[in-house]
Design a protein around this motif. Structure first.
Motif, PDB file in Angstrom:
ATOM      1  N   SER A 147       1.358   8.764 -22.927  1.00 13.13           N
ATOM      2  CA  SER A 147       1.692   7.555 -22.171  1.00 13.13           C
ATOM      3  C   SER A 147       0.537   6.569 -22.303  1.00 13.13           C
ATOM      4  O   SER A 147      -0.630   6.956 -22.253  1.00 13.13           O
ATOM      5  N   VAL A 148       0.869   5.304 -22.460  1.00 12.89           N
ATOM      6  CA  VAL A 148      -0.150   4.266 -22.663  1.00 12.89           C
ATOM      7  C   VAL A 148       0.177   3.083 -21.771  1.00 12.89           C
ATOM      8  O   VAL A 148       1.305   2.592 -21.769  1.00 12.89           O
ATOM      9  N   GLU A 149      -0.803   2.640 -21.013  1.00  9.22           N
ATOM     10  CA  GLU A 149      -0.677   1.426 -20.219  1.00  9.22           C
ATOM     11  C   GLU A 149      -1.971   0.625 -20.374  1.00  9.22           C
ATOM     12  O   GLU A 149      -3.012   0.999 -19.851  1.00  9.22           O
ATOM     13  N   GLU A 150      -1.876  -0.488 -21.131  1.00  7.48           N
ATOM     14  CA  GLU A 150      -3.074  -1.266 -21.415  1.00  7.48           C
ATOM     15  C   GLU A 150      -3.591  -2.008 -20.190  1.00  7.48           C
ATOM     16  O   GLU A 150      -4.800  -2.194 -20.034  1.00  7.48           O
ATOM     17  N   ASP A 151      -2.697  -2.460 -19.327  1.00  7.82           N
ATOM     18  CA  ASP A 151      -3.105  -3.226 -18.141  1.00  7.82           C
ATOM     19  C   ASP A 151      -2.213  -2.814 -16.966  1.00  7.82           C
ATOM     20  O   ASP A 151      -1.352  -3.583 -16.525  1.00  7.82           O
ATOM     21  N   PRO A 152      -2.401  -1.610 -16.458  1.00  6.94           N
ATOM     22  CA  PRO A 152      -1.495  -1.110 -15.414  1.00  6.94           C
ATOM     23  C   PRO A 152      -1.661  -1.839 -14.088  1.00  6.94           C
ATOM     24  O   PRO A 152      -2.762  -1.940 -13.552  1.00  6.94           O
ATOM     25  N   ARG A 153      -0.557  -2.348 -13.585  1.00 13.26           N
ATOM     26  CA  ARG A 153      -0.569  -3.034 -12.288  1.00 13.26           C
ATOM     27  C   ARG A 153       0.693  -2.633 -11.530  1.00 13.26           C
ATOM     28  O   ARG A 153       1.773  -2.561 -12.107  1.00 13.26           O
ATOM     29  N   THR A 154       0.532  -2.398 -10.266  1.00 15.41           N
ATOM     30  CA  THR A 154       1.679  -2.059  -9.435  1.00 15.41           C
ATOM     31  C   THR A 154       2.081  -3.278  -8.610  1.00 15.41           C
ATOM     32  O   THR A 154       1.240  -4.110  -8.260  1.00 15.41           O
ATOM     33  N   VAL A 155       3.369  -3.385  -8.320  1.00 14.80           N
ATOM     34  CA  VAL A 155       3.884  -4.512  -7.543  1.00 14.80           C
ATOM     35  C   VAL A 155       4.166  -4.064  -6.112  1.00 14.80           C
ATOM     36  O   VAL A 155       3.622  -4.629  -5.161  1.00 14.80           O
ATOM     37  N   LEU A 156       4.961  -3.037  -5.955  1.00 17.14           N
ATOM     38  CA  LEU A 156       5.293  -2.546  -4.629  1.00 17.14           C
ATOM     39  C   LEU A 156       4.219  -1.581  -4.131  1.00 17.14           C
ATOM     40  O   LEU A 156       3.601  -0.877  -4.931  1.00 17.14           O
ATOM     41  N   PRO A 157       3.986  -1.506  -2.833  1.00 16.55           N
ATOM     42  CA  PRO A 157       3.009  -0.555  -2.289  1.00 16.55           C
ATOM     43  C   PRO A 157       3.373   0.879  -2.657  1.00 16.55           C
ATOM     44  O   PRO A 157       4.549   1.242  -2.741  1.00 16.55           O
ATOM     45  N   ALA A 158       2.342   1.698  -2.854  1.00 15.83           N
ATOM     46  CA  ALA A 158       2.559   3.081  -3.258  1.00 15.83           C
ATOM     47  C   ALA A 158       3.407   3.832  -2.238  1.00 15.83           C
ATOM     48  O   ALA A 158       4.298   4.618  -2.603  1.00 15.83           O
ATOM     49  N   ALA A 159       3.151   3.610  -0.952  1.00 18.96           N
ATOM     50  CA  ALA A 159       3.900   4.325   0.083  1.00 18.96           C
ATOM     51  C   ALA A 159       5.392   3.990   0.018  1.00 18.96           C
ATOM     52  O   ALA A 159       6.243   4.859   0.238  1.00 18.96           O
ATOM     53  N   LEU A 160       5.711   2.732  -0.302  1.00 19.06           N
ATOM     54  CA  LEU A 160       7.108   2.334  -0.403  1.00 19.06           C
ATOM     55  C   LEU A 160       7.781   3.013  -1.589  1.00 19.06           C
ATOM     56  O   LEU A 160       8.908   3.512  -1.486  1.00 19.06           O
ATOM     57  N   ARG A 161       7.072   3.045  -2.732  1.00 16.48           N
ATOM     58  CA  ARG A 161       7.642   3.683  -3.912  1.00 16.48           C
ATOM     59  C   ARG A 161       7.813   5.190  -3.698  1.00 16.48           C
ATOM     60  O   ARG A 161       8.808   5.779  -4.113  1.00 16.48           O
ATOM     61  N   THR A 162       6.823   5.797  -3.055  1.00 16.83           N
ATOM     62  CA  THR A 162       6.913   7.232  -2.778  1.00 16.83           C
ATOM     63  C   THR A 162       8.079   7.528  -1.841  1.00 16.83           C
ATOM     64  O   THR A 162       8.851   8.478  -2.058  1.00 16.83           O
ATOM     65  N   GLY A 163       8.219   6.711  -0.796  1.00 20.09           N
ATOM     66  CA  GLY A 163       9.319   6.904   0.142  1.00 20.09           C
ATOM     67  C   GLY A 163      10.670   6.759  -0.529  1.00 20.09           C
ATOM     68  O   GLY A 163      11.603   7.527  -0.258  1.00 20.09           O
ATOM     69  N   ALA A 164      10.775   5.766  -1.417  1.00 19.20           N
ATOM     70  CA  ALA A 164      12.038   5.564  -2.126  1.00 19.20           C
ATOM     71  C   ALA A 164      12.349   6.745  -3.042  1.00 19.20           C
ATOM     72  O   ALA A 164      13.499   7.191  -3.137  1.00 19.20           O
ATOM     73  N   ALA A 165      11.310   7.271  -3.723  1.00 16.11           N
ATOM     74  CA  ALA A 165      11.524   8.415  -4.610  1.00 16.11           C
ATOM     75  C   ALA A 165      11.959   9.639  -3.820  1.00 16.11           C
ATOM     76  O   ALA A 165      12.869  10.378  -4.238  1.00 16.11           O
TER      77      ALA A 165
END
Length: 343
Positions: A178-196
């Motif tokens: 996996s490669v991410e040259e400029d990793p940036r998140t948009v939604l808060p981690a807690a929100l993404r975790t809760g949704a998952a």
């Protein structure tokens, strides 16, 4: 889960393979606080009353399924998202024949391992590898460094291990990483975790894993190869992919993909990579824009890491299934570079 007594494979007997259990591994850097395991995620023995391949080890409170084979210098193999230990079968066979101890394990929520107690982090998964080696008795000043091999998202984890534990790393191999040259998140981690977590509970509640899990696994494997279907034993596929646990584990890990990429990028600025490294990219042999762009990104990753760059062709993303000979050869050659550099 209380570890039951599965059938244990023939383990290493030489001094450079795992032996007696040892104490805790090296001190860790701070992780994010652990979240409690959800009440609907109990983990029972996968085959009650039956023999299982490998053994279960409690690592940091989570029962992990582990398979150890062979004798000789240790290689740790870690799979990509939603994959299992048996996806390394062909590579493991070749590494054992080449005189290696091969350690394969399922991350939490994958394969036969228990669900995760908390969302994954790059450092957390690196520490998990260290804890697994400790639990196998491969720890302390007498233990030889190991070769770590990561496929896809597990490249974040194995590179993190090599950076956080340079004294324990003989070599690093990244397989179609996996490669991410400029990793940036948009939604808060807690929100993404809760949704998952919510999605995982929903698909389990309506019975999708039991109804579609094995078929979805087979379709994904076919689409990720240049030819051939899923070589995994149908009974193992059913035992793993009919469970909501594996679906929940994959969704949870995927929800933290960009966080782990960003964490690794930050780690690379303070922890140099000193082990000999090879980036092995899969290429299907076509000249399509997407395929060539992916090759370019893999080559750029190798440049950033100061790594050797190799191409497995023809191969899809599941390089270990399409080109097991080349994967095993690359692991052996990279580990030999590490052994030479140590002297």
């Amino acid at each position: 889960m209380t570890a039951h007594e599965p059938h244990e494979p023939t383990g290493p007997r030489e001094s450079d393979g795992p032996h007696e259990p040892h104490g805790p591994h090296a001190p860790r850097e701070p992780d994010e606080p652990h979240e409690p395991r959800e009440p609907d995620e109990p983990h029972e023995p996968p085959y009650p009353g039956e023999k299982v391949p490998g053994l279960f080890l409690n690592v940091d409170g989570t029962p992990l399924h582990v398979v150890v084979e062979g004798r000789g210098p240790v290689c740790v193999l870690s799979t990509g998202l939603a994959m299992a230990w048996f996806d390394w079968d062909a590579v493991a066979t070749r590494l054992v024949a080449a005189g290696r101890t091969v350690v394969r394990f399922d991350r939490p929520g994958h394969g036969l391992s228990a669900p995760a107690a908390a969302p994954p982090t790059t450092a957390g998964e690196a520490h998990r590898i260290a804890g697994l080696l400790d639990a196998l008795g491969h720890a302390g000043p007498a233990a030889a460094p190991v070769t770590v091999v990561g496929h896809s998202i597990a490249a974040f984890h194995t590179e993190g291990f090599a950076r956080l534990y340079p004294e324990r790393t003989a070599a690093l191999v990244l397989v179609d990483a996996s490669v991410e040259e400029d990793p940036r998140t948009v939604l808060p981690a807690a929100l993404r975790t809760g949704a998952a977590r919510a999605l995982g509970r929903a698909v389990t509640a309506v019975g999708l894993p039991a109804a579609l899990g094995p078929a979805a696994r087979r379709a994904t494997v076919r689409a990720s190869r240049t030819g051939g279907g899923d070589p995994a034993a149908p009974d193992l596929v059913r035992r793993c992919y009919r469970t909501g646990r594996v679906w929940r584990g994959a969704l949870l890990e995927n929800s933290r993909y960009l966080d782990m990429a960003a964490e690794l990028a930050a780690l690379s600025r303070t922890r140099p990579l000193t082990a000999p490294t090879t980036v092995l990219a899969g290429h299907d042999g076509t000249s399509g824009r997407g395929a060539l762009r992916w090759l370019g990104r893999q080559a750029d990753l190798a440049d950033r890491l100061g790594a050797r760059f190799e191409v497995a062709e023809p191969a899809g993303h599941l390089v270990m299934l399409d080109r097991p000979d080349q994967v095993a050869r690359t692991v052996v050659e990279t580990s030999e570079r590490g052994r030479r550099d140590a002297y």
